[in-house]
Design an enzyme around this catalytic site. Structure first.
Site, PDB file in Angstrom:
ATOM      1  N   THR A   1      62.713  34.104  47.473  1.00 30.57           N
ATOM      2  CA  THR A   1      62.405  32.803  48.084  1.00 30.57           C
ATOM      3  C   THR A   1      61.441  32.026  47.198  1.00 30.57           C
ATOM      4  O   THR A   1      60.569  32.618  46.551  1.00 30.57           O
ATOM      5  CB  THR A   1      61.738  33.038  49.465  1.00 30.57           C
ATOM      6  OG1 THR A   1      62.624  33.791  50.271  1.00 30.57           O
ATOM      7  CG2 THR A   1      61.420  31.721  50.158  1.00 30.57           C
TER       8      THR A   1
ATOM      9  N   SER B   1      60.538  27.991  44.987  1.00 29.69           N
ATOM     10  CA  SER B   1      61.140  26.908  44.202  1.00 29.69           C
ATOM     11  C   SER B   1      61.832  27.445  42.949  1.00 29.69           C
ATOM     12  O   SER B   1      62.852  26.895  42.511  1.00 29.69           O
ATOM     13  CB  SER B   1      60.073  25.879  43.823  1.00 29.69           C
ATOM     14  OG  SER B   1      59.008  26.503  43.136  1.00 29.69           O
TER      15      SER B   1
ATOM     16  N   ASP C   1      53.625  34.601  42.696  1.00 27.14           N
ATOM     17  CA  ASP C   1      52.495  33.674  42.548  1.00 27.14           C
ATOM     18  C   ASP C   1      51.592  34.123  41.406  1.00 27.14           C
ATOM     19  O   ASP C   1      50.987  33.296  40.734  1.00 27.14           O
ATOM     20  CB  ASP C   1      51.742  33.595  43.874  1.00 27.14           C
ATOM     21  CG  ASP C   1      52.652  33.086  44.971  1.00 27.14           C
ATOM     22  OD1 ASP C   1      53.162  31.960  44.833  1.00 27.14           O
ATOM     23  OD2 ASP C   1      52.912  33.830  45.932  1.00 27.14           O
TER      24      ASP C   1
ATOM     25  N   LYS D   1      52.659  37.901  45.918  1.00 27.22           N
ATOM     26  CA  LYS D   1      53.755  37.077  46.391  1.00 27.22           C
ATOM     27  C   LYS D   1      53.430  36.590  47.797  1.00 27.22           C
ATOM     28  O   LYS D   1      52.488  37.057  48.405  1.00 27.22           O
ATOM     29  CB  LYS D   1      55.057  37.890  46.420  1.00 27.22           C
ATOM     30  CG  LYS D   1      55.522  38.266  45.016  1.00 27.22           C
ATOM     31  CD  LYS D   1      56.866  38.980  45.028  1.00 27.22           C
ATOM     32  CE  LYS D   1      57.856  38.401  45.956  1.00 27.22           C
ATOM     33  NZ  LYS D   1      58.105  36.952  45.781  1.00 27.22           N
ATOM     34  N   GLY D   2      54.232  35.648  48.277  1.00 29.49           N
ATOM     35  CA  GLY D   2      54.048  35.198  49.653  1.00 29.49           C
ATOM     36  C   GLY D   2      53.498  33.796  49.776  1.00 29.49           C
ATOM     37  O   GLY D   2      53.200  33.341  50.880  1.00 29.49           O
TER      38      GLY D   2
ATOM     39  N   GLU E   1      60.790  39.727  51.834  1.00 32.27           N
ATOM     40  CA  GLU E   1      60.950  39.970  50.396  1.00 32.27           C
ATOM     41  C   GLU E   1      60.715  41.450  50.091  1.00 32.27           C
ATOM     42  O   GLU E   1      61.463  42.074  49.324  1.00 32.27           O
ATOM     43  CB  GLU E   1      59.971  39.109  49.604  1.00 32.27           C
ATOM     44  CG  GLU E   1      60.324  37.628  49.659  1.00 32.27           C
ATOM     45  CD  GLU E   1      59.287  36.704  49.057  1.00 32.27           C
ATOM     46  OE1 GLU E   1      59.627  35.564  48.787  1.00 32.27           O
ATOM     47  OE2 GLU E   1      58.136  37.120  48.870  1.00 32.27           O
TER      48      GLU E   1
HETATM   49  C1  5RP Z   1      57.548  33.273  48.517  1.00 30.97           C
HETATM   50  C2  5RP Z   1      57.155  33.873  47.219  1.00 30.97           C
HETATM   51  C3  5RP Z   1      57.502  33.123  45.998  1.00 30.97           C
HETATM   52  O1  5RP Z   1      58.251  33.941  45.164  1.00 30.97           O
HETATM   53  C4  5RP Z   1      56.238  32.712  45.295  1.00 30.97           C
HETATM   54  O2  5RP Z   1      55.439  31.987  46.205  1.00 30.97           O
HETATM   55  C5  5RP Z   1      56.545  31.832  44.076  1.00 30.97           C
HETATM   56  O3  5RP Z   1      57.100  30.628  44.489  1.00 30.97           O
HETATM   57  P1  5RP Z   1      57.479  29.474  43.493  1.00 30.97           P
HETATM   58  O4  5RP Z   1      58.649  29.937  42.693  1.00 30.97           O
HETATM   59  O5  5RP Z   1      57.805  28.295  44.387  1.00 30.97           O
HETATM   60  O6  5RP Z   1      56.263  29.194  42.629  1.00 30.97           O
HETATM   61  O7  5RP Z   1      56.594  34.941  47.139  1.00 30.97           O
HETATM   62  O8  5RP Z   1      57.082  34.024  49.610  1.00 30.97           O
END
Ligand code: 5RP
Length: 231
Positions: free
Chosen positions: A33, A35, A89, A99-100, A108
């Protein structure tokens, strides 16, 4: 100079190419999950006939995949998954991740646990020496929010409720700032032991097998020091 969005699209394209090299017509792909994963879904969708289906870690990714014609299965109907692709993240050089940020951490972790290989897709700004600058998301049962927050303060963190956010599981998120996570697997185990914690966004007991990292110089591969697989 590539923008961050362009870097996300580049790493997503590299991940789609890598995923297709691991999948066959019977394979089920695990999809995370965020972007960066949205870009990955867009990149793999034109090749959806080359794998059987996907399992998703969020309502958001499920919707995007279905809109693009990718079949999405319930995890309960899947036993084997060669690959799980997700963003992060933060990721350190030992392949431990926070993550999260998008709030999908529990699903996930569940989907990733089924996959034989976790491929993390990030831009270079997410690679850190020590995890913790990004506040660590912890999913909690709503009635346990305050007791868990007190425990997290005792452990040196500064928890803050993610206001107005409810996870796909009907729970809440505490984002924990002020941490310097030098022993990620140990810390993850401690967090998992707190009654009321559904799961935490630390992926260290089981981290990534491979990271694809995009920067101005291109997409490079990163493996953990103890990587067992020849990826
Ligand atoms: C979602 C996640 C995402 O993988 C993480 O937040 C990175 O997101 P992005 O690709 O939008 O920077 O752990 O729960």
């Amino acid at each position: 100079m590539f923008t961050q969005d362009e870097l996300k699209r580049k790493v997503a394209a590299a991940a789609a190419e890598y995923a297709l090299s691991c999948l066959d017509a019977d394979s089920v792909l695990g999809v995370g999950t965020g972007s960066t994963v949205d870009c990955f879904i867009d990149a793999i969708a034109p090749h959806r006939e080359r794998f059987r289906a996907a399992v998703s870690s969020s309502e958001r990714s499920t919707q995007r995949m279905r809109d693009l014609g990718i079949k999405v299965l319930d995890l309960n109907d899947v036993e084997d998954m060669p690959l799980y692709v997700d963003g992060a993240d933060e990721i350190d050089h030992g392949m431990n991740m926070i993550k999260g940020g998008g709030g999908a951490l529990t699903r996930e972790k569940i989907v990733a646990s089924v996959a034989r290989q976790f491929v993390c897709i990030v831009d270079a700004s997410k690679v850190v020496d020590v995890l913790g600058t990004f506040p660590l998301p912890v999913e909690v049962i709503p009635m346990a929010r305050n007791v868990v927050a007190r425990r997290l303060r005792e452990m040196g963190g500064e928890p803050r409720l993610r206001e107005g956010f409810i996870t796909d599981n009907g729970c809440e998120i505490l984002d924990v700032a002020g941490l310097k996570i030098t022993q990620p697997a140990q810390f993850e185990a401690q967090l998992n032991d707190i009654p009321g914690v559904v799961s935490c966004g630390l992926f260290a007991i089981s981290g990534a097998d491979l990271a694809l990292v995009s920067s101005q110089e291109g997409v490079r591969r990163m493996h953990g020091p103890t990587a067992q697989r020849d990826i």
